[in-house]
Scaffold this motif. Structure first.
Motif, mmCIF file in Angstrom:
data_model
loop_
_atom_site.group_PDB
_atom_site.id
_atom_site.type_symbol
_atom_site.label_atom_id
_atom_site.label_comp_id
_atom_site.label_asym_id
_atom_site.label_seq_id
_atom_site.Cartn_x
_atom_site.Cartn_y
_atom_site.Cartn_z
ATOM 1 N N SER A 106 -4.548 0.438 -12.054
ATOM 2 C CA SER A 106 -4.224 1.663 -12.639
ATOM 3 C C SER A 106 -3.445 1.321 -13.935
ATOM 4 N N THR A 109 1.094 1.736 -13.753
ATOM 5 C CA THR A 109 1.615 1.284 -12.336
ATOM 6 C C THR A 109 3.187 1.708 -12.160
ATOM 7 N N GLU A 110 3.433 2.003 -10.897
ATOM 8 C CA GLU A 110 4.713 2.338 -10.613
ATOM 9 C C GLU A 110 5.149 1.955 -9.295
ATOM 10 N N THR A 111 6.468 2.202 -8.962
ATOM 11 C CA THR A 111 6.920 1.774 -7.481
ATOM 12 C C THR A 111 6.689 3.085 -6.765
ATOM 13 N N VAL A 112 5.961 2.766 -5.478
ATOM 14 C CA VAL A 112 5.700 3.709 -4.649
ATOM 15 C C VAL A 112 6.287 3.402 -3.297
ATOM 16 N N LEU A 143 -3.258 1.891 -2.735
ATOM 17 C CA LEU A 143 -2.182 1.868 -3.976
ATOM 18 C C LEU A 143 -1.876 0.381 -4.322
ATOM 19 N N GLU A 144 -1.762 -0.550 -3.338
ATOM 20 C CA GLU A 144 -1.712 -1.767 -3.890
ATOM 21 C C GLU A 144 -2.746 -2.305 -4.636
ATOM 22 N N HIS A 148 -0.072 -1.025 -7.857
ATOM 23 C CA HIS A 148 1.210 -0.425 -7.872
ATOM 24 C C HIS A 148 2.038 -1.218 -7.065
ATOM 25 N N GLN A 149 3.474 -1.242 -7.175
ATOM 26 C CA GLN A 149 4.262 -1.942 -6.297
ATOM 27 C C GLN A 149 4.632 -1.086 -5.106
ATOM 28 N N ARG A 330 7.255 7.651 -7.064
ATOM 29 C CA ARG A 330 6.245 8.402 -6.142
ATOM 30 C C ARG A 330 6.722 8.000 -4.747
ATOM 31 N N GLU A 507 -6.747 7.803 -5.317
ATOM 32 C CA GLU A 507 -5.214 7.313 -5.636
ATOM 33 C C GLU A 507 -4.415 8.454 -6.072
#
Ligand code: ARG
Length: 572
Positions: A106, A109-112, A143-144, A148-149, A330, A507
């Motif tokens: 992505s 990317t962000e922490t989910v 998501l991984e 994403h984290q 998220r 996603e």
């Protein structure tokens, strides 16, 4: 390699030039061409022009010759696009040598946080927990893979008033006796026995109530017994996760008790913000805009009359922790639809308190129920709720029969491996291929069928492709350039080139039935290709290119099923 993005990136600016403002040229697959773009129709009213004229003007401006072999305005003003074989060949040749199959991580990317599974200590995992665990796990995988984290949060129900009676019951049984019962997964009878005494025996009830107070006070002995209950239950849940093949580990347990220390500060902060109100003897927050059926404002109960904190308070503390301490932007809550309102209230309060502000956002991924063939909640013949473990064991047994019938040459270990992949895969796929907001009927026949939109069909499609390579005695296939010519090759290539777009859209929506539907279409399209295009009997470069198409199809099926948590044996 996202064909849709490539096309949209060309059409977008052309539309923008015609409209004098940014336009999203929404593309979709079409029956009349490979892709269709309807943007001219929605623009027409705004511009006061005929959609066909807009479409024609856009086509006059856009450069698509390298990507499309035909472009046309059709009907009231659709733009129909036929993707060029050469463009498909180039895209897929690149994807074939990429371990990510051309699907980039992505861009943002962000922490989910994925809050999922979340069973309750000393209570059995029932089929109801199945959906949450399966859907949450697919979310984590997808998501991984997108980079994403992802933090898995197993919000175990490990605190509250029932623990008074559970601990007293544990003492009655004796510690080792109780541990034995719990570790073999006899959680329900443990809980029920405690409940019966609690309801019938005044002395026991008093002990239980005193025990809750001791637990809340942090009494050492009581805490030790509580930890024993939690540890034994966790051990048992881990065996279920293992059987189910989900990614949850012991490190992911983040039970309600984890937030105990944060409950008082959270309450104080709500109070300081002027959000806390006494109602009855409880301290509540009434978020704006929420009223019940009776027209009365709906509360989140923060502190109960007995001074204890509730489920809602814990969720408020958790949300604050997740955004402020863990930096998550998220927040996904995979919990059944009956808890929808609870989460809406929690999110509203968190927003008012400033713990959930953009870019952070929370989403409740609700899901419907699993029904029996009678259309009612799935139950055992005796009317009890069905233990998840029993269901999983039955799935594997049934799949073993299927595997032996289908391929008598498989060794005993191979049968066991295939049975596990197929049995567990069938259950997961039946779930994930249904719109999660809907209920679905649990049907062994259908989910284990080798035809139709099922896991066994897809797993078999994958294994069949692998068998082509075995027959050709190719152990390690090194992809060669792909050339697309035959219409059946074109159709298959078009599907393969659509993988990235599907992953990117799931996603966002986390509608896994769209990914399932894509994989099913891919597998049926492959069948068409294999029927019309000889592979091993083709000549030189054509053979190599077709083998590369086969290999890429198998890898996309494998990766797609992996994202759904489903294994793909090489032989079936
Ligand atoms: N333990 C709860 C139940 O079984 C589910 C917890 C869901 N997660 C949450 N953050 N509240 O109903």
């Amino acid at each position: 390699m996202n064909l849709e993005t490539l096309l949209a990136d060309r059409l977008g600016p052309a539309f923008a030039a015609v409209a004098g403002a940014p336009v999203d040229p929404v593309l979709r697959r079409s029956q009349h061409a490979d892709y269709q773009c309807d943007a001219a129709l929605s623009l027409a009213r705004r511009l006061g022009r005929r959609p066909r004229d807009i479409a024609a003007e856009v086509l006059g401006q856009v450069e698509l010759a390298d990507l499309c072999s035909a472009v046309a305005v059709s009907g009231p003003g659709f733009i129909n696009l036929t993707v060029a074989d050469s463009a498909l060949g180039t895209l897929l040749s690149t994807a074939a040598v990429d371990s990510r199959l051309g699907v980039a991580p992505s861009a943002a990317t962000e922490t989910v946080i994925v809050d999922y599974s979340s069973p309750n200590v000393a209570k059995e995992m029932h089929v109801g927990h199945l959906r949450g665990t399966v859907i949450g796990d697919a979310a984590v995988r997808l998501l991984e893979w997108r980079g994403h984290q992802v933090i898995k949060a197993n919000h175990l129900g490990d605190w509250g008033t029932p623990f008074g009676m559970l601990i007293e019951h544990l003492l009655d049984l004796g510690e080792s006796e109780a541990a034995d019962e719990l570790s073999v997964g006899d959680l329900d009878s443990f809980y029920q026995a405690a409940r019966v005494k609690f309801d019938a025996d005044d002395a026991f009830r008093e002990r239980a109530q005193r025990r809750v107070v001791a637990l809340q006070r942090g009494d050492e002995l009581t805490l030790r017994l509580w930890r024993l209950l939690v540890a034994e239950s966790e051990k048992y849940f881990l065996t279920v996760y293992d059987q189910l093949g989900v990614l949850l580990t012991e490190r992911d347990f983040r039970g309600e008790s984890y937030y105990n220390e944060q409950l008082a500060p959270v309450t104080d902060e709500l109070d300081r913000l002027g959000l806390l109100r006494e109602s009855g003897d409880a301290a509540c927050v009434f978020p704006a805009g929420f009223v019940g059926r009776d027209g009365q404002p709906l509360p989140i109960i923060v502190r109960k009359r007995d001074g204890g904190f509730g489920y809602g308070a814990t969720d408020l503390a958790a949300i604050r922790h997740r955004t402020q301490d863990l930096g998550a932007t998220r927040l996904l809550y995979v919990v059944g639809l009956p808890q929808r309102q609870h989460f809406e209230l929690v999110y509203a309060v968190a927003w008012q308190a400033g713990w959930l502000s953009p870019p952070a956002r929370a989403e409740h991924l609700g899901f419907g129920s699993i029904l029996g063939s009678d259309g009612k909640m799935l139950r055992s013949r005796t009317g009890d709720s069905i233990k998840l473990v029993g269901l999983l064991e039955e799935a594997v047994t049934r799949a073993a029969e299927l595997a032996r019938q289908k391929n008598p040459d498989l060794s005993a270990t191979e049968v066991a491996d295939v049975a596990r992949a197929v049995g567990i895969g069938a259950i997961k796929y039946a779930d994930l291929s249904t719109d999660r907001n809907k209920d679905y009927v649990f049907d062994w026949q259908r989910m284990l069928s080798l035809d139709g939109n099922t896991a066994p069909y897809l797993q078999y499609a994958h294994a069949r492709i692998r068998s082509i390579f075995r027959r050709a005695e190719i152990e390690q296939f090194t992809p060669t350039p792909i050339t697309v010519g035959h219409p059946a090759e074109h159709a298959l290539a078009l599907e393969l080139a659509g993988f990235g777009a599907v992953v990117a859209s799931v996603e966002q929506t986390l509608q896994f039935h769209r990914l399932a539907g894509y994989l099913h279409t891919l597998a049926t399209t492959f069948s068409g290709f294999y029927e019309h295009c000889p592979v091993l009997r083709a000549e030189d470069a054509v053979r190599d290119s077709r083998l590369a198409l086969c290999d890429l199809t198998a890898r996309v099926l494998r990766q797609g099923l992996y994202l759904l948590g489903i294994a793909t044996p090489d032989r079936m």
